[in-house]
Design an enzyme around this catalytic site. Sequence first.
Site, PDB file in Angstrom:
ATOM      1  N   ARG A 126      43.676  15.581 -10.433  1.00  0.00           N
ATOM      2  CA  ARG A 126      42.917  16.741 -10.050  1.00  0.00           C
ATOM      3  C   ARG A 126      42.775  17.810 -11.182  1.00  0.00           C
ATOM      4  O   ARG A 126      43.702  17.810 -12.159  1.00  0.00           O
ATOM      5  CB  ARG A 126      43.936  17.512  -8.754  1.00  0.00           C
ATOM      6  CG  ARG A 126      44.086  16.490  -7.720  1.00  0.00           C
ATOM      7  CD  ARG A 126      45.038  17.152  -6.699  1.00  0.00           C
ATOM      8  NE  ARG A 126      45.947  16.337  -6.177  1.00  0.00           N
ATOM      9  CZ  ARG A 126      47.060  16.408  -5.662  1.00  0.00           C
ATOM     10  NH1 ARG A 126      47.566  17.850  -5.442  1.00  0.00           N
ATOM     11  NH2 ARG A 126      47.837  15.525  -5.095  1.00  0.00           N
TER      12      ARG A 126
ATOM     13  N   HIS B  18      53.919  21.516  -1.868  1.00  0.00           N
ATOM     14  CA  HIS B  18      55.284  20.908  -2.369  1.00  0.00           C
ATOM     15  C   HIS B  18      56.511  21.819  -1.795  1.00  0.00           C
ATOM     16  O   HIS B  18      57.720  21.957  -2.508  1.00  0.00           O
ATOM     17  CB  HIS B  18      55.512  20.857  -3.958  1.00  0.00           C
ATOM     18  CG  HIS B  18      54.281  20.136  -4.359  1.00  0.00           C
ATOM     19  ND1 HIS B  18      53.304  20.688  -5.433  1.00  0.00           N
ATOM     20  CD2 HIS B  18      53.869  18.892  -4.150  1.00  0.00           C
ATOM     21  CE1 HIS B  18      52.468  19.661  -5.693  1.00  0.00           C
ATOM     22  NE2 HIS B  18      52.814  18.728  -5.098  1.00  0.00           N
TER      23      HIS B  18
ATOM     24  N   GLU C 105      63.094  15.801  -1.262  1.00  0.00           N
ATOM     25  CA  GLU C 105      62.413  16.010  -0.190  1.00  0.00           C
ATOM     26  C   GLU C 105      62.989  15.749   1.309  1.00  0.00           C
ATOM     27  O   GLU C 105      62.953  16.237   2.212  1.00  0.00           O
ATOM     28  CB  GLU C 105      60.983  15.771  -0.216  1.00  0.00           C
ATOM     29  CG  GLU C 105      60.476  16.774  -1.172  1.00  0.00           C
ATOM     30  CD  GLU C 105      58.858  16.451  -1.833  1.00  0.00           C
ATOM     31  OE1 GLU C 105      59.406  15.361  -2.741  1.00  0.00           O
ATOM     32  OE2 GLU C 105      57.972  16.991  -1.796  1.00  0.00           O
TER      33      GLU C 105
ATOM     34  N   ASN D 251      57.399   9.982   6.368  1.00  0.00           N
ATOM     35  CA  ASN D 251      56.370  10.352   5.720  1.00  0.00           C
ATOM     36  C   ASN D 251      54.959   9.449   5.727  1.00  0.00           C
ATOM     37  O   ASN D 251      54.942   8.485   5.012  1.00  0.00           O
ATOM     38  CB  ASN D 251      56.968  10.556   4.224  1.00  0.00           C
ATOM     39  CG  ASN D 251      55.822  11.151   3.380  1.00  0.00           C
ATOM     40  OD1 ASN D 251      54.759  11.588   3.718  1.00  0.00           O
ATOM     41  ND2 ASN D 251      55.910  11.523   2.151  1.00  0.00           N
TER      42      ASN D 251
ATOM     43  N   ARG E 230      57.565  14.484   7.788  1.00  0.00           N
ATOM     44  CA  ARG E 230      56.778  15.342   6.838  1.00  0.00           C
ATOM     45  C   ARG E 230      55.437  15.765   7.077  1.00  0.00           C
ATOM     46  O   ARG E 230      54.785  14.425   7.522  1.00  0.00           O
ATOM     47  CB  ARG E 230      56.731  14.659   5.347  1.00  0.00           C
ATOM     48  CG  ARG E 230      56.091  15.542   4.436  1.00  0.00           C
ATOM     49  CD  ARG E 230      55.877  15.003   3.059  1.00  0.00           C
ATOM     50  NE  ARG E 230      55.397  15.500   2.112  1.00  0.00           N
ATOM     51  CZ  ARG E 230      54.172  15.055   1.301  1.00  0.00           C
ATOM     52  NH1 ARG E 230      53.684  14.182   1.467  1.00  0.00           N
ATOM     53  NH2 ARG E 230      53.897  16.089   0.557  1.00  0.00           N
TER      54      ARG E 230
END
Length: 398
Positions: free
Chosen positions: A241, A180, A384, A7, A91
């Site tokens: 965010r 996600h 993940e 990743n 990923r």
Amino acid sequence: MNILVVNCGSSSLKYQLIEMEKQEVVAKGLAERIGIEGSRVEHKATGKEKLVVEEALEDHKKALEIVLNSLVDDEYGVIDSLDQIDAVGHRVVHGGEDFAKSTLIDDQVMKVLEANVELAPLHNPPNIMGIEACKELMEDTPMVAVFDTAFHQTMPAVNYIYALPYEYYEKYKIRRFGFHGTSHQYVTERAADMLGKDLDEVNLITCHLGNGSSITSVKGGKSYDTSIGFTPLEGLPMGTRTGNMDPAIVPFIMEKENLSPSQVSNLMNKESGVLGISGVSSDFRDLEAAAEEGNDRAQLALDIFEASIRKFIGAFLTEMDHCDGIVFTAGVGENSITTRERVIEGLASLGLKIDKEKNDMRGKEAIVSAEDSSIKILVIPTNEELKIAQETVRLTQN
Ligand code: AMP
């Protein structure tokens, strides 16, 4: 069978080597500050001492070289040679509309990934660099790309088209993509299992609440709607965010503060969210501690975050004829007892009830609803990396 999961961020490379028969992580680590002064690699194999290599890492290839050397190292490693890595799973943040599923990487796929860079200019380039580094150093090892957006490609147009002139969707692919996805998919499969339901029969609302957050409505095991958008800025307020707000605020601030598009984008992505509201931190543990000590703005940030979660759950419930479970996952969802409790207590009018004793735990799979709750409430630690490894096995064995 050993799968290496990679990743890559702009200056980092995280990895796990997973032994698939036992589904066990046998080594993992992180290369940080790639291309920046002070770069280092931390590597830890199960049952062995941690190795820290402090060395200049000019690019992702150099970082990967050190990772691969660590994996085969006599003292710190876990394998004798790189041939024992059967495949690599990468990923990739944005697959655009081109990838509704994970894919084996070949030259054609690389071209499409390059073409999608403009949809995720911050995320996709380091993902591509990671793939290229692996291709150079492990020429004959099959590689798979697993996309954050792929799970959401089942959303119907009614949930992904924005109310802009349609030509902007056609010209620029401006639409909701969802993120996600690997996490939402992993917890969906686990939830079906925990509830004893077939995957294609399970209806869920999955809440991935971490530094970045999104909520997904899952119908028949597939993503039907999601809170997060064209970029990872929409939906819930996040660490830094904004999440949803009136779009007219953007040109208003640009004019008032004389900001360029990239400056306002930076403001909305890096200086807003719960950090912007509280002025304390983007980290939810810090916010909970500050609120506990009486900091009103930290409490306000938490209140706004939780209210926003409830609004999405309420809205998504209208999209399904029944809901089998509401799932909490990721850093906050798995660990914050108070967030789960306060979100669910605010939904009492829908018959939702949490069992405070069962909810009094962190980071474990559990059903935490009261017996008489209208919908089951589940906590499922996301994984993940394991999902990426499973996808990699599925594609390389076919
Ligand atoms: P993630 O992006 O999934 O790694 O989640 C990171 C977020 O989870 C950070 O804001 C952490 O503060 C938060 N987090 C981790 N542990 C806890 C905890 N015990 N209570 C509240 N928030 C937590």
